[in-house]
Motif scaffolding. Structure first.
Motif, short mmCIF file in Angstrom:
data_model
loop_
_atom_site.label_atom_id
_atom_site.label_comp_id
_atom_site.label_asym_id
_atom_site.label_seq_id
_atom_site.Cartn_x
_atom_site.Cartn_y
_atom_site.Cartn_z
N LEU A 1 28.17 -12.80 8.07
CA LEU A 1 28.92 -12.60 6.82
C LEU A 1 27.86 -12.17 6.06
O LEU A 1 26.83 -12.59 5.88
N ASP A 2 28.19 -11.30 4.97
CA ASP A 2 27.58 -10.68 3.86
C ASP A 2 27.74 -11.69 2.55
O ASP A 2 28.60 -12.33 2.74
N PRO A 3 26.78 -11.59 1.69
CA PRO A 3 26.74 -12.69 0.52
C PRO A 3 28.18 -12.61 -0.10
O PRO A 3 28.59 -13.79 -0.24
N LYS A 4 28.84 -11.60 -0.30
CA LYS A 4 30.19 -11.68 -1.02
C LYS A 4 31.07 -12.25 -0.14
O LYS A 4 31.93 -13.34 -0.53
N GLU A 5 30.87 -12.34 1.33
CA GLU A 5 31.95 -12.78 2.28
C GLU A 5 31.55 -14.31 2.21
O GLU A 5 32.40 -15.47 2.39
N ARG A 6 30.32 -14.82 2.32
CA ARG A 6 29.70 -16.03 2.13
C ARG A 6 30.57 -16.99 1.00
O ARG A 6 30.74 -17.94 1.06
N VAL A 7 30.33 -16.06 -0.22
CA VAL A 7 30.85 -16.95 -1.30
C VAL A 7 32.43 -17.14 -1.10
O VAL A 7 32.84 -18.18 -1.46
N ARG A 8 33.10 -16.27 -0.45
CA ARG A 8 34.55 -16.42 -0.29
C ARG A 8 34.84 -17.24 0.62
O ARG A 8 35.90 -18.38 0.44
N PHE A 9 34.00 -17.53 1.84
CA PHE A 9 34.14 -18.44 2.94
C PHE A 9 34.07 -19.85 2.18
O PHE A 9 34.71 -20.88 2.51
N SER B 1 28.70 -26.06 11.45
CA SER B 1 27.40 -26.27 11.68
C SER B 1 26.79 -24.89 11.10
O SER B 1 27.31 -23.98 10.91
N THR B 2 25.42 -25.07 10.89
CA THR B 2 24.64 -24.11 10.21
C THR B 2 23.11 -24.18 10.51
O THR B 2 22.87 -25.33 10.50
N HIS B 3 22.45 -23.23 10.61
CA HIS B 3 20.94 -23.62 10.23
C HIS B 3 20.52 -22.88 9.26
O HIS B 3 19.46 -22.91 8.71
N ILE B 4 21.34 -22.47 8.25
CA ILE B 4 21.25 -21.97 6.85
C ILE B 4 21.36 -22.96 5.85
O ILE B 4 22.67 -23.27 5.78
N VAL B 5 20.70 -23.84 5.45
CA VAL B 5 21.06 -24.90 4.54
C VAL B 5 21.78 -24.75 3.31
O VAL B 5 22.84 -25.38 2.97
N SER B 6 21.51 -23.29 2.85
CA SER B 6 22.24 -23.23 1.52
C SER B 6 23.75 -22.95 1.53
O SER B 6 24.28 -22.92 0.90
N ASP B 7 24.02 -22.60 2.95
CA ASP B 7 25.43 -22.29 3.13
C ASP B 7 26.31 -23.51 2.91
O ASP B 7 27.33 -23.52 2.75
N VAL B 8 25.76 -24.79 3.23
CA VAL B 8 26.27 -25.96 3.42
C VAL B 8 26.00 -27.06 2.10
O VAL B 8 26.83 -27.96 1.64
N GLU B 9 25.04 -26.63 1.39
CA GLU B 9 24.45 -27.48 0.31
C GLU B 9 25.66 -27.77 -0.70
O GLU B 9 25.87 -28.83 -1.24
N TYR B 10 26.22 -26.71 -1.08
CA TYR B 10 27.29 -26.90 -2.22
C TYR B 10 28.76 -27.33 -1.94
O TYR B 10 29.48 -27.73 -2.70
N ILE B 11 29.03 -26.84 -0.50
CA ILE B 11 30.39 -27.30 -0.14
C ILE B 11 30.54 -28.56 0.66
O ILE B 11 31.82 -29.18 0.84
#
Lengths: 292, 178, 256
Positions: A163-171, A187-197
């Motif tokens: 996903l591109d940054p815009k799609e990430r926000v939407r997700f 699951s993710t190995h990118i921490v910032s993806d889940v930190e806030y949600i």
């Protein structure tokens, strides 16, 4: 609603993929974090009843999910890490096909498919062949199919990949609105993806649950082990070899470093409050060194 | 094509999420359920609200609806329960039917009076007898169906009907009603 | 006072008119509730099956039809030259492995296109999907085989039972082999492997019927024995296949 895992173990031959993992999940969004090979995918496949545990039990409201069978799968939405599609499918065909397998009657299937295409922003592409889609579009379509049956348990394996940054926000917005009434595990190995949600973070390493809890709870575990300092370029290079650097910023005069270390790394270092990223680096020092 | 569908076929379509079938079903049963609620409560507004609640409750409970017995009986069971719930929630003393409203289409004094007298007669029956009389005489349901709806056995239902009818006859005779 | 009279009196208690606006509101609210509610009425397996027919690649039906046409046009010509029994045997035994082969790509497509993991997590999981596909192809094959039999019996002096054996024995053998290959060969290679095996088998039967006297003179009892043996193997193969498709670890070959 309660999903419990009791001493869950999965072995492939003599290799242990998930090792006596015990956890109880309630409504909410769970971020499953870990390096590649830490057993995230194996755990998720077991929760989806695709893999049978070597030992241990997964239970939904107290009943073994394997015994619940299709009643359990009715509650389940799953996005695998790797997935394909039949070559002649359009986005809409794909959703209609999955909806049928999920047991949705025709009229409901149509309604849900169109609704979800709208939700993931693919309404304009609904008649186009998936062949022509970008990685991000395919991923969004995958997320849509997982939600077709309005699942009570939503399992997403690396949903933000591609996903591109815009799609990430939407997700993120999509998931946080979805998680209030169900169990969402991503699951993710990118921490910032889940930190806030994520309401709660599950950290996995080598098949075991290393730590779990809300972000501020678990980051508190390494309180005093994160430092910030301003040093010269040459000092920075030395520190980089000896310590785990979580963040590095070039300033006019030198370098600003954020270091994860149990001991004070240098004279000028000041303790600072830890983030999830710091915690991740703390746990995965070896793996992150290897990655470099 | 709708004409040929019976209740169970309609229910099956609704089960599958078909909104047109639901509309059809409500059109078909709304008047009857409304009349029932009106005669149970005596108030057109409350009756309308209860009728609406019956259909919403139906949609919510479709999951548990199993095709045994008549669908109509199932609907009346919901209606009866909701009416009872309504009365249970009302503080005692307010249950009487003082808020009698003139039916819109009626204007002749004698007819209003007659309507009022019948209403009064019904209101004097205990609920368990009143329910059976209403279902039997206003909705033409069979005794086994009524037994099913009120959740009693057939002989109990029969005796309730008999007692209710005797009381009504006595009342009308005393009022010199014919 | 009669009950009839009482009924008449009771009906003097009239009810106010229905408010059409309220009726409309009720319908709208109920429809909204219906939309919001979880999907309760699930389709049955047979409804799923009917719906799945359109997802079967049309090339299957075309290939089966082509095969029929081919046999129809070849058999009358061939039976005029050479031994009738041998010709019938050659044509039928050669075409039946090919008939079974047609369905292989469809059976393997969940794995081939990596849909299996999503399919496994559905109400009707991969196992049911495979069963469904087997039923569909089984019925189609049965129709084709019946047509073949009826047609060849009018163009050949050989008895219907013999003809049936000439088709069914290679057919069941071929199916067992294909299912075995689907189970053992992973990924995209499976279809290719089955394809080559099918052609090989087909040629094998053609040669066998042409040159082996033993094959031609085998008695009916012998054929029955062969048929029961191959049917038994096929049944076992199908049941193994289902166990295989119910255990995800057998299917995982992409390491994450």
């Amino acid at each position: 609603m309660e999903l419990t895992m009791d001493r869950l173990t999965k072995m492939y031959g003599s290799k242990v993929a998930v090792d006596r993992l015990t956890a109880t999940l309630h409504k909410g969004v769970y971020g499953l974090v870990g390096a590649n090979g830490s057993g995230k995918t194996t755990l998720m496949r077991m929760i989806c009843d695709i893999l049978k545990p070597t030992s241990g039990v997964i239970a939904y409201n107290g009943t073994d999910i394997h015994r619940l069978g299709e009643d359990y799968r009715d509650l389940l939405g799953y996005l695998p890490q790797h997935f394909g599609y039949y070559p002649d499918f359009s986005a809409y065909d794909f959703l209609m096909y999955m909806a049928a397998l999920k047991g949705l009657p025709q009229s409901k299937a149509k309604q849900k498919s169109l609704e979800l295409l709208e939700l993931v922003g693919l309404t304009g592409e609904k008649g186009k062949k998936i062949n022509s889609f970008s990685g991000g579009m395919r991923q969004r379509l995958g997320i849509a199919q997982a939600m077709l049956n309005d699942p009570k348990i939503l399992i997403l394996d690396e949903p933000t990949a591609g996903l591109d940054p815009k799609e990430r926000v939407r997700f993120r917005n999509l998931i946080s609105s979805f998680g209030t009434e169900r169990i969402v595990i991503l699951s993710t190995h990118i921490v910032s993806d889940v930190e806030y949600i994520a309401d709660e973070i599950l950290i996995m390493r080598k098949g075991t649950l290393l730590d779990h809890g809300p972000v501020n709870h678990i980051t508190a575990h390494i309180h005093g082990a994160v430092w910030e300092c301003e040093v010269s370029e040459s000092e920075a290079a030395q520190l980089n070899d000896r310590y785990t650097i979580s963040h590095l910023k070039h300033l006019g005069s030198g370098v600003n470093l954020r270091i994860v270390s149990e001991s004070k790394p240098c004279e000028s270092a000041l303790p600072t409050s830890p983030t999830l990223e710091d915690l991740y680096l703390h746990y995965f020092k070896e793996e992150s060194h290897r990655d470099r | 094509m709708w004409r040929r569908l019976d209740d169970n076929q309609l229910i099956k379509k609704i089960h599958q999420g078909n909104a047109d079938a639901l509309e059809r079903l409500i059109q078909k049963y709304y008047p009857e359920i409304y009349r029932f609620c009106y005669r149970k409560t005596g108030n057109p507004h409350i009756a309308a609200d209860l009728t609406q609640e019956v259909f919403l409750r139906l949609v919510k409970s479709l999951d548990n609806y199993i095709h045994e017995g008549k669908f109509k009986s199932y609907l009346f069971t919901i209606a009866l329960n909701l009416c009872h719930d309504y009365f249970r929630k009302q503080p005692p003393g307010m249950q009487r039917l003082d808020d009698f409203e003139v039916p819109a289409a009626e204007n002749q004094i004698t007819r209003i009076e007659q309507s009022y007298v019948v209403k009064e007669a019904l209101s004097r029956l205990p609920d368990i007898q009143k329910d059976v009389v209403i279902l039997r005489f206003y909705h033409d349901l069979t005794l086994p169906d009524i037994a099913d709806i009120i959740g009693a056995n057939l002989s109990t239902t029969k005796s309730r009907l008999k007692q209710g009818l005797e009381k009504l006859k006595k009342f009308f005779r005393e009022e010199d009603f014919c | 006072m009669t009950d009839q009279k009482l009924k008449e009196i009771l009906h003097r208690y009239s009810v106010p008119e229905i408010d059409p606006a309220h009726l409309r509101q009720t319908i709208q609210l109920a429809q909204k509730e219906l939309n919001r509610a979880r999907i309760y009425g699930k389709i049955t397996f047979w409804e799923l099956l009917a719906g799945q027919i359109r997802y079967i690649s049309p090339y299957i039906w075309i290939a089966q039809a082509a095969l029929l046409v081919l046999v129809f046009s070849l058999l009358p010509h061939l039976s005029r030259i050479g031994d009738a029994q041998q010709t019938a045997m050659a044509v039928l035994s050669t075409s039946s492995p090919l008939l079974a082969l047609v369905a292989v790509p469809e059976l393997g497509k969940s794995l081939h296109y990596q849909m299996w993991e999503m399919e496994m997590a559905c109400r009707f999981n991969l196992q049911k999907l495979i069963l469904l596909r087997l039923i569909l192809f089984g019925v189609a094959d049965l129709i084709v085989i019946t047509t073949l039999l009826l047609f060849s019996s009018t163009h050949s002096p050989v008895s219907l039972i013999h003809l049936g054996m000439y088709i069914l024995v290679p057919f069941t053998m071929a199916n067992s082999l294909y299912l075995f290959i689907l189970r053992k060969v992973r990924g995209k290679a499976a279809t290719a492997a089955a394809l080559s095996a099918g052609i090989f088998l087909s040629l094998g039967f053609a040669l066998l019927s042409r040159f082996s006297d033993a094959y031609a003179v085998t008695t009916l009892t012998g054929w029955f024995l062969l048929f029961f043996l191959s049917a038994w193997i096929l049944t076992r193969e199908i049941s193994t296949l289902f166990t295989y498709f119910s255990e995800g670890e057998q299917l995982i070959w992409i390491r994450s």
